[in-house]
Design a protein around this motif. Structure first.
Motif, short mmCIF file in Angstrom:
data_model
loop_
_atom_site.label_atom_id
_atom_site.label_comp_id
_atom_site.label_asym_id
_atom_site.label_seq_id
_atom_site.Cartn_x
_atom_site.Cartn_y
_atom_site.Cartn_z
N ARG A 12 -9.63 30.56 -17.38
CA ARG A 12 -11.09 30.49 -17.28
C ARG A 12 -11.56 29.74 -16.05
O ARG A 12 -10.80 29.09 -15.34
CB ARG A 12 -11.67 29.82 -18.52
N HIS A 13 -12.87 29.82 -15.86
CA HIS A 13 -13.57 29.01 -14.87
C HIS A 13 -13.85 27.64 -15.47
O HIS A 13 -13.59 27.39 -16.65
CB HIS A 13 -14.88 29.69 -14.46
N LEU A 14 -14.42 26.76 -14.68
CA LEU A 14 -14.85 25.46 -15.19
C LEU A 14 -15.91 25.65 -16.28
O LEU A 14 -16.59 26.68 -16.32
CB LEU A 14 -15.43 24.62 -14.06
N THR A 15 -16.06 24.64 -17.11
CA THR A 15 -17.07 24.73 -18.17
C THR A 15 -18.40 24.11 -17.77
O THR A 15 -19.37 24.16 -18.53
CB THR A 15 -16.56 24.05 -19.46
N LYS A 16 -18.46 23.49 -16.59
CA LYS A 16 -19.74 23.01 -16.07
C LYS A 16 -19.73 23.13 -14.55
O LYS A 16 -18.67 23.17 -13.92
CB LYS A 16 -20.00 21.56 -16.49
N ASP A 17 -20.92 23.20 -13.96
CA ASP A 17 -21.04 23.38 -12.52
C ASP A 17 -20.41 22.22 -11.77
O ASP A 17 -20.51 21.06 -12.18
CB ASP A 17 -22.51 23.51 -12.11
N LEU A 43 -17.13 21.43 -2.08
CA LEU A 43 -18.23 22.34 -1.76
C LEU A 43 -17.77 23.80 -1.81
O LEU A 43 -18.52 24.68 -2.27
CB LEU A 43 -18.80 22.01 -0.38
N SER A 44 -16.55 24.05 -1.36
CA SER A 44 -16.02 25.42 -1.42
C SER A 44 -15.80 25.87 -2.85
O SER A 44 -16.07 27.02 -3.21
CB SER A 44 -14.70 25.50 -0.64
N LEU A 45 -15.32 24.94 -3.69
CA LEU A 45 -15.11 25.29 -5.10
C LEU A 45 -16.44 25.59 -5.77
O LEU A 45 -16.52 26.49 -6.63
CB LEU A 45 -14.40 24.14 -5.82
N GLN A 46 -17.49 24.88 -5.38
CA GLN A 46 -18.81 25.17 -5.93
C GLN A 46 -19.23 26.60 -5.62
O GLN A 46 -19.83 27.28 -6.46
CB GLN A 46 -19.83 24.16 -5.38
N LYS A 47 -18.91 27.09 -4.43
CA LYS A 47 -19.24 28.47 -4.07
C LYS A 47 -18.49 29.46 -4.96
O LYS A 47 -19.04 30.49 -5.35
CB LYS A 47 -18.88 28.72 -2.60
N VAL A 48 -17.25 29.15 -5.27
CA VAL A 48 -16.45 30.02 -6.13
C VAL A 48 -16.98 30.02 -7.56
O VAL A 48 -17.07 31.08 -8.20
CB VAL A 48 -14.97 29.57 -6.12
N GLU A 49 -17.37 28.85 -8.03
CA GLU A 49 -17.71 28.70 -9.44
C GLU A 49 -19.17 28.99 -9.78
O GLU A 49 -19.50 29.20 -10.95
CB GLU A 49 -17.36 27.28 -9.91
N SER A 65 -16.92 31.20 -18.31
CA SER A 65 -16.38 32.55 -18.45
C SER A 65 -14.88 32.57 -18.16
O SER A 65 -14.36 31.68 -17.49
CB SER A 65 -17.09 33.51 -17.50
N ILE A 66 -14.20 33.58 -18.67
CA ILE A 66 -12.80 33.75 -18.29
C ILE A 66 -12.75 34.33 -16.87
O ILE A 66 -13.71 34.94 -16.39
CB ILE A 66 -12.01 34.64 -19.27
N SER A 67 -11.64 34.13 -16.22
CA SER A 67 -11.46 34.61 -14.85
C SER A 67 -10.74 35.95 -14.85
O SER A 67 -10.33 36.46 -15.89
CB SER A 67 -10.65 33.59 -14.06
N ALA A 68 -10.58 36.51 -13.66
CA ALA A 68 -9.82 37.76 -13.53
C ALA A 68 -8.39 37.54 -14.05
O ALA A 68 -7.80 38.43 -14.68
CB ALA A 68 -9.80 38.21 -12.08
N GLU A 69 -7.85 36.37 -13.77
CA GLU A 69 -6.51 36.04 -14.27
C GLU A 69 -6.50 36.07 -15.80
O GLU A 69 -5.56 36.58 -16.42
CB GLU A 69 -6.11 34.65 -13.78
N VAL A 79 -7.88 25.64 -10.41
CA VAL A 79 -7.80 26.64 -9.34
C VAL A 79 -6.66 27.63 -9.55
O VAL A 79 -6.68 28.74 -9.01
CB VAL A 79 -7.69 25.99 -7.94
N TYR A 80 -5.66 27.26 -10.35
CA TYR A 80 -4.58 28.20 -10.66
C TYR A 80 -5.10 29.43 -11.39
O TYR A 80 -4.51 30.50 -11.32
CB TYR A 80 -3.50 27.51 -11.52
N SER A 81 -6.21 29.26 -12.09
CA SER A 81 -6.82 30.37 -12.85
C SER A 81 -7.78 31.21 -12.02
O SER A 81 -8.32 32.19 -12.53
CB SER A 81 -7.57 29.80 -14.06
N LEU A 82 -8.01 30.84 -10.76
CA LEU A 82 -9.10 31.44 -9.99
C LEU A 82 -8.64 32.18 -8.73
O LEU A 82 -9.39 32.33 -7.78
CB LEU A 82 -10.10 30.34 -9.57
N LYS A 83 -7.41 32.65 -8.73
CA LYS A 83 -6.84 33.24 -7.52
C LYS A 83 -7.70 34.38 -6.97
O LYS A 83 -8.01 34.44 -5.78
CB LYS A 83 -5.43 33.75 -7.80
N GLU A 84 -8.10 35.31 -7.82
CA GLU A 84 -8.86 36.47 -7.35
C GLU A 84 -10.25 36.04 -6.87
O GLU A 84 -10.72 36.50 -5.82
CB GLU A 84 -8.99 37.51 -8.46
N GLU A 85 -10.90 35.18 -7.61
CA GLU A 85 -12.25 34.75 -7.25
C GLU A 85 -12.25 33.97 -5.93
O GLU A 85 -13.18 34.09 -5.13
CB GLU A 85 -12.83 33.90 -8.37
#
Length: 445
Positions: free
Chosen positions: A62-67, A98-104, A110-114, A250-256
């Protein structure tokens, strides 16, 4: 002179952007990505075929549970940078945050592509391993919780399962927070989780792993001394806790990450830790899961007892199938807080052993083996034509599980024996089949 300056600049840039040494992923615990089991199942007894499945699974990666911008570290980094109080590593960390904020942004909870891929593959394997269960327009009960990631996980799982179906499935989908989020329904468990009874045991691991000193060392790499003078231990805990959360997610967010044209290494938060620090922080994180969601330090702790309604639900829905066969499979999608205590209550070896000596908690219990992302528990029922008896195989993460208290039959236990064991366990907890689950959870101590 110019060449020497450029060389020094290159070395400095390389030092800032180089990746941390390869420390493996053992530190990830419950954030471990699901691995397809490379196992050879024990041959099914002659004449028996799979006829019914009772299943519960955790949501996928999944993604993070908060921004990101609501975390403590986000505001602290911006404030420190505005007063020139960040080191070079601190500025690099700020850029990565800041880059992670753009991804998230827009993806939290939500769950991720992974995660979708994990669940789809599990559903596909379920069909191929037990195709007889899903023959002739099967009826499926799908149950989720109030969290959107469980609905998304169910959809991903079904996409894999239905890819193999020859006939369309009849699917009934419901919400069941009572049985799947039982931990929200028990005041005694809430008091335990929010109290300090278990904290004193975690503190033993924190001390053994020198976490306080480690946090101080980590923050000293990021902030200048004048800034650190005004901060305390709790402040350092918050910083490292947020960094840890980012490093493990970030291990869960490779595609994003790729979709944002960000190189995976540019969000490798593990570079801010040594391998020993990652190992120590992982152990401190895992002991909390062990105490709050796992078997803990004594048998039948409140964190395990509260899974009794789910066990009762598994038994009654299995009884219903045997009596009338209303559905071919019950497919439930929930959380790590569901899987870990349920596995302990079931007596699954490797998931149920208490540890009075907290320093040895991980000798027989590993968070990554019990409740990784997309973790699951399955009861596979088998029947022989012309026989009234059923066998049941219990799987943890698609691997055959030994059950404490059952001496004969592994992995194809007699259902009568399994049922007797679990009904007796429920009775010992003052819970009977048919009891009001909500009343039990409110009364249990």
């Amino acid at each position: 002179m110019k060449k020497a300056f450029l060389y020094l600049l290159l070395l400095t840039t390389s030092a800032l952007t180089s990746h941390a040494q390869d420390c493996g992923t053992a530190f990830l615990g419950t954030k471990t990505l699901y691995k397809a089991p490379f196992v050879k199942y024990t041959p099914v007894p002659a004449g028996y075929q799979p006829v019914f499945i009772n299943h519960v699974g955790r949501h996928g990666a999944r993604h993070l549970t908060k921004d990101v911008n609501t975390t403590a570290i986000y505001g602290i980094l911006l404030k420190a940078d505005s007063t020139n109080m960040l080191t070079d590593k601190g500025r690099l960390l700020k850029q990565m945050v800041l880059s992670l904020q753009k991804v998230e942004k827009g993806n939290t909870k939500s769950i991720s592509a992974e995660g979708r891929a994990e669940l789809k593959e599990i559903g596909n394997r379920m069909y191929h391993n037990y195709s007889n269960v899903f023959a002739r327009s099967p009826k499926l009960n799908v149950t989720v919780t109030k969290e959107i990631r469980t609905k998304q996980s169910a959809d991903a799982f079904l996409s894999g399962l239905k890819a193999g179906l020859k006939d369309s499935a009849q699917i009934t989908e419901t919400n069941d927070d009572l049985n799947l989020r039982f931990y929200d329904e028990s005041p005694a468990y809430t008091a335990y989780k929010d109290g300090d009874d278990w904290e004193k045991y975690k503190a033993i691991i924190v001390k053994a792993e020198h976490i306080d000193e480690m946090n101080k060392n980590i923050t000293a790499r990021l902030f200048k001394p004048d800034f650190l003078k005004t901060q305390d231990k709790k402040w350092a805990d918050k910083i490292v806790s947020d960094m840890w959360g980012f490093a493990t997610i970030v291990y869960s967010l490779k595609e994003e990450i790729g979709q944002k044209n960000i190189a995976p290494g540019d969000l490798d938060f593990t570079r801010f830790f040594t391998c020993e620090e990652l190992k120590a922080l992982g152990r401190a994180d895992a002991v909390e899961d062990f105490l709050v969601k796992g078997p803990g330090i004594k048998p039948n702790g409140i964190q395990v007892i509260i899974a009794a309604p789910l066990l009762a639900n598994f038994i009654t829905t299995s009884d219903d199938f045997i009596k009338t066969g209303p559905v071919n499979a019950n497919l439930r999608f929930a959380h790590a807080e569901t899987i870990s205590p349920f596995a302990a209550l079931l007596g699954i070896v490797g998931a149920d052993k208490v540890s009075p000596n907290i320093n040895q908690f991980d000798a027989a219990w590993q968070a990554s083996n019990v409740a990784p992302l997309s973790s699951n528990i399955q009861w596979i029922f088998y029947k022989k034509k012309g026989s009234a008896n059923y066998l049941v195989k219990v799987l943890l993460n698609e691997k055959e599980a030994h059950i404490t208290g059952l001496k004969a039959g592994f992995p194809y236990y007699k259902w009568a024996d399994v049922r007797k064991l679990y009904v007796a366990k429920l009775t010992s907890l003052n819970y009977k089949l048919g009891d009001d689950a909500s009343a039990f959870l409110k009364a249990v101590k």
